[in-house]
Design an enzyme around this catalytic site. Structure first.
Site, PDB file in Angstrom:
ATOM      1  N   LYS A  35      16.530   8.366   8.055  1.00 60.01           N
ATOM      2  CA  LYS A  35      15.584   7.340   7.595  1.00 60.01           C
ATOM      3  C   LYS A  35      15.798   6.045   8.379  1.00 60.01           C
ATOM      4  CE  LYS A  35      13.893   6.347   3.001  1.00 60.01           C
ATOM      5  NZ  LYS A  35      14.297   6.149   1.609  1.00 60.01           N
ATOM      6  N   LEU A 153       5.847  -4.465  -8.119  1.00 63.58           N
ATOM      7  CA  LEU A 153       4.837  -4.051  -7.135  1.00 63.58           C
ATOM      8  C   LEU A 153       4.326  -2.636  -7.405  1.00 63.58           C
ATOM      9  CD1 LEU A 153       6.310  -1.940  -4.962  1.00 63.58           C
ATOM     10  CD2 LEU A 153       7.229  -4.068  -4.078  1.00 63.58           C
ATOM     11  N   CYS A 260       6.845   5.911 -11.502  1.00 63.39           N
ATOM     12  CA  CYS A 260       7.328   4.891 -12.444  1.00 63.39           C
ATOM     13  C   CYS A 260       6.933   5.138 -13.896  1.00 63.39           C
ATOM     14  CB  CYS A 260       6.832   3.516 -12.008  1.00 63.39           C
ATOM     15  SG  CYS A 260       7.558   3.017 -10.446  1.00 63.39           S
ATOM     16  N   LYS A 263       8.500   8.174 -15.886  1.00 62.10           N
ATOM     17  CA  LYS A 263       9.949   8.104 -16.129  1.00 62.10           C
ATOM     18  C   LYS A 263      10.323   6.863 -16.947  1.00 62.10           C
ATOM     19  CE  LYS A 263      11.969   5.989 -11.987  1.00 62.10           C
ATOM     20  NZ  LYS A 263      12.585   4.770 -12.468  1.00 62.10           N
TER      21      LYS A 263
HETATM   22  C1  UDX Z   1       3.354   0.935 -11.638  1.00 56.96           C
HETATM   23  C2  UDX Z   1       3.220  -0.518 -12.131  1.00 56.96           C
HETATM   24  O1  UDX Z   1       1.842  -0.914 -12.125  1.00 56.96           O
HETATM   25  C3  UDX Z   1       4.058  -1.451 -11.273  1.00 56.96           C
HETATM   26  O2  UDX Z   1       4.017  -2.772 -11.816  1.00 56.96           O
HETATM   27  C4  UDX Z   1       5.503  -0.957 -11.257  1.00 56.96           C
HETATM   28  O3  UDX Z   1       6.292  -1.760 -10.404  1.00 56.96           O
HETATM   29  C5  UDX Z   1       5.569   0.494 -10.776  1.00 56.96           C
HETATM   30  O4  UDX Z   1       4.710   1.301 -11.600  1.00 56.96           O
HETATM   31  P1  UDX Z   1       2.313   2.385  -9.639  1.00 56.96           P
HETATM   32  O5  UDX Z   1       2.989   3.549 -10.281  1.00 56.96           O
HETATM   33  O6  UDX Z   1       2.445   2.186  -8.183  1.00 56.96           O
HETATM   34  O7  UDX Z   1       2.786   1.005 -10.326  1.00 56.96           O
HETATM   35  O8  UDX Z   1       0.736   2.533  -9.912  1.00 56.96           O
HETATM   36  P2  UDX Z   1      -0.350   1.947 -10.931  1.00 56.96           P
HETATM   37  O9  UDX Z   1      -1.454   1.383 -10.144  1.00 56.96           O
HETATM   38  O10 UDX Z   1       0.233   1.103 -11.980  1.00 56.96           O
HETATM   39  O11 UDX Z   1      -0.890   3.310 -11.596  1.00 56.96           O
HETATM   40  C6  UDX Z   1      -0.032   4.191 -12.318  1.00 56.96           C
HETATM   41  C7  UDX Z   1      -0.796   5.391 -12.806  1.00 56.96           C
HETATM   42  O12 UDX Z   1      -1.711   5.029 -13.841  1.00 56.96           O
HETATM   43  C8  UDX Z   1      -1.651   6.086 -11.725  1.00 56.96           C
HETATM   44  O13 UDX Z   1      -1.504   7.475 -11.873  1.00 56.96           O
HETATM   45  C9  UDX Z   1      -3.069   5.668 -12.053  1.00 56.96           C
HETATM   46  O14 UDX Z   1      -4.014   6.614 -11.645  1.00 56.96           O
HETATM   47  C10 UDX Z   1      -2.998   5.560 -13.571  1.00 56.96           C
HETATM   48  N1  UDX Z   1      -3.998   4.653 -14.156  1.00 56.96           N
HETATM   49  C11 UDX Z   1      -3.942   3.319 -13.873  1.00 56.96           C
HETATM   50  C12 UDX Z   1      -4.966   5.149 -15.019  1.00 56.96           C
HETATM   51  O15 UDX Z   1      -5.036   6.354 -15.292  1.00 56.96           O
HETATM   52  N2  UDX Z   1      -5.857   4.267 -15.576  1.00 56.96           N
HETATM   53  C13 UDX Z   1      -5.818   2.942 -15.332  1.00 56.96           C
HETATM   54  O16 UDX Z   1      -6.648   2.222 -15.892  1.00 56.96           O
HETATM   55  C14 UDX Z   1      -4.840   2.443 -14.446  1.00 56.96           C
END
Ligand code: UDX
Length: 435
Positions: A35, A153, A260, A263
């Site tokens: 990496k 983030l 995220c 878990k």
């Molecule tokens: C998330 C948190 O938003 C972020 O603050 C944290 O640091 C890490 O976890 P991430 O997992 O990258 O970020 O994606 P995110 O955009 O939050 O979406 C998570 C999941 O929720 C995705 O599978 C998305 O499709 C789903 N989702 C999101 C929905 O099903 N409906 C929504 O309205 C929003």
């Protein structure tokens, strides 16, 4: 400031790069030499829009370096960020072995006073744990402080989120230590919250669990909408205008995936139950989320009771758009269920095809949405990539065997799709299909 980042995963690599961009000298450490070699050659181990350009520029300008030599990195840094993986165990508990190992390494190589920052998502109490590990492995008794500085983030918009945070949370036992860390963020315009370490750790879990709750809530409303012929998009819009609620994270569909939410929600349930409080609300959030993929498959089954020999075009495989991350992606569960019923799957994702091959070996990987739809009995929209919104639907319709769309993310306008001659089904917006 001289900074060391331990762990070059999503959080570590983006955080390190952004701190370099803000003018600091950053050394990123990882024990995986392949990496580090990749990063030194300007190649990214993950797909994240804008990251490569920023890494290459900061590296060329001498503010960002990569190494496997943790001793040298710790010795040359005043602030050390622990950004290692915190995977889940089977019972939901967070596995802290990488955090513990990193803390031990830091302690071993301390050559002066240090601020040690937990940026990994870690359960409440981990700050104390790290403190104790460092204390036990710090033979020269250098002064040190353990701080919690959670990262919020999102994948796919990580650089933007890191440079434009909604808030900066710093959990520290001494205010002057918090202020030292705050200097790193001085040029960002964001509300700042200084708390004790435990509260900062809980803020991260509470935020993710609350967002996951919004998603499961709207998905349960979508189920009601399907039964009575209402439109969940209208409902979310109507709710979202209430400033106390807000429209974001009320997108009904296949539910949440990724590295995220799944878990972190389970970890918070585990923490709560360890303290004698069953977090039944969150248990229901998980159950609701885990039913989304089978609900979608049931919808397809209602239209195609016998799936043997049927060909399905799957558009979108990653857990969300703008990433190649397949962790807890709903596509996996859905495709495996369809294949078990005897269907064939042709799939396309703008970025995640390579990652898919290893996980779903029986899927036919296509080079475009149009190729995936060629001869398909239905198109299944699983991840709402922007480019799918602008497909030439006449061309798609001509390519398909039967023009049926199952839209798992409510990307399309139902009336428009039907006008174009598609049989169209989505989540929480009207009729359940009939065979
Ligand atoms: C998330 C948190 O938003 C972020 O603050 C944290 O640091 C890490 O976890 P991430 O997992 O990258 O970020 O994606 P995110 O955009 O939050 O979406 C998570 C999941 O929720 C995705 O599978 C998305 O499709 C789903 N989702 C999101 C929905 O099903 N409906 C929504 O309205 C929003």
């Amino acid at each position: 400031m001289n900074i060391c980042i331990i762990g070059t995963g999503y959080v570590g690599l983006v955080t390190g790069t952004v701190f370099a961009e803000l003018g600091n000298d950053v050394i990123c450490v990882d024990k995986l030499s392949e990496k580090i070699a990749m990063l030194e050659n300007g190649k990214m181990p993950i797909y994240e829009p804008g990251l490569e350009e920023l890494v290459v520029r900061n590296r060329n300008e001498g503010r960002l370096s990569f190494t496997t030599d943790i001793k040298n990195a710790v010795e040359n840094s005043e602030i050390i960020f622990i950004c290692v993986n915190t995977p889940p165990k089977d019972d939901g508990e967070t596995d802290l072995s990488f955090v513990k190992a990193a803390a031990k390494e830091v302690a071993k190589h301390m050559n002066g006073d240090k601020i040690i920052v937990n940026k990994s998502t870690v359960p409440v109490g981990t700050g104390d744990l790290v403190h104790n590990i460092v204390s036990e492995n710090n033979p020269n008794n250098y002064d040190y402080h353990v701080v919690s500085n959670p990262e919020f983030l999102r994948e796919g918009s990580a650089i933007h989120d890191a440079l434009n945070p909604d808030r900066i949370v710093i959990g520290a036992s001494k205010r002057q230590v918090a202020f030292r860390l705050l200097e790193l963020y001085a040029s960002l315009e964001a509300p700042i919250l200084i708390t004790d370490v435990n509260s900062a750790e809980i803020i991260k879990y509470a935020s993710n669990a609350f967002l996951a709750t919004k998603i499961s809530f709207i998905n349960s409303i979508a189920d009601i909408c399907e039964k009575v012929g209402a439109d969940v998009e209208q409902v979310a819009k109507g709710m979202g205008h209430d400033q106390r609620i807000g429209r974001s994270f009320l997108n009904a569909g296949l539910g949440y995936g990724g590295s995220c939410f799944p878990k972190d929600v389970k970890s918070l349930i585990h923490t709560s139950s360890g303290l004698g409080n069953e977090f039944s609300l969150l248990k229901n959030v998980v159950d609701t989320n885990e039913r989304r993929a089978s609900h979608f498959v049931d919808m397809i089954k209602a239209r195609f009771p016998d799936m043997k020999g049927k060909v399905f075009a799957v558009l979108g495989l990653a857990f969300k758009p703008n990433t190649d991350d397949m962790r807890e992606a709903k596509s996996i569960e859905i495709i495996e269920a369809l294949e078990k019923e005897g269907a064939t799957v042709k799939a396309f994702d703008p970025i995640a095809m390579e990652a898919t091959k290893a996980i779903l070996p029986d899927v036919t990987c296509c080079n475009s949405s149009y190729e995936a739809c060629e001869g398909a009995d239905a198109m299944l929209l699983i991840t709402e990539w922007r480019e799918f919104k602008f497909l030439n639907l006449e061309k798609i319709k001509e390519a398909m065997n039967i023009p049926v769309i199952f839209d798992g993310r409510n990307l399309y306008d139902p009336a428009r799709k039907r006008r174009l001659g598609f049989e169209y089904y989505s989540m929480g917006r009207g009729e359940w299909p009939k065979s």
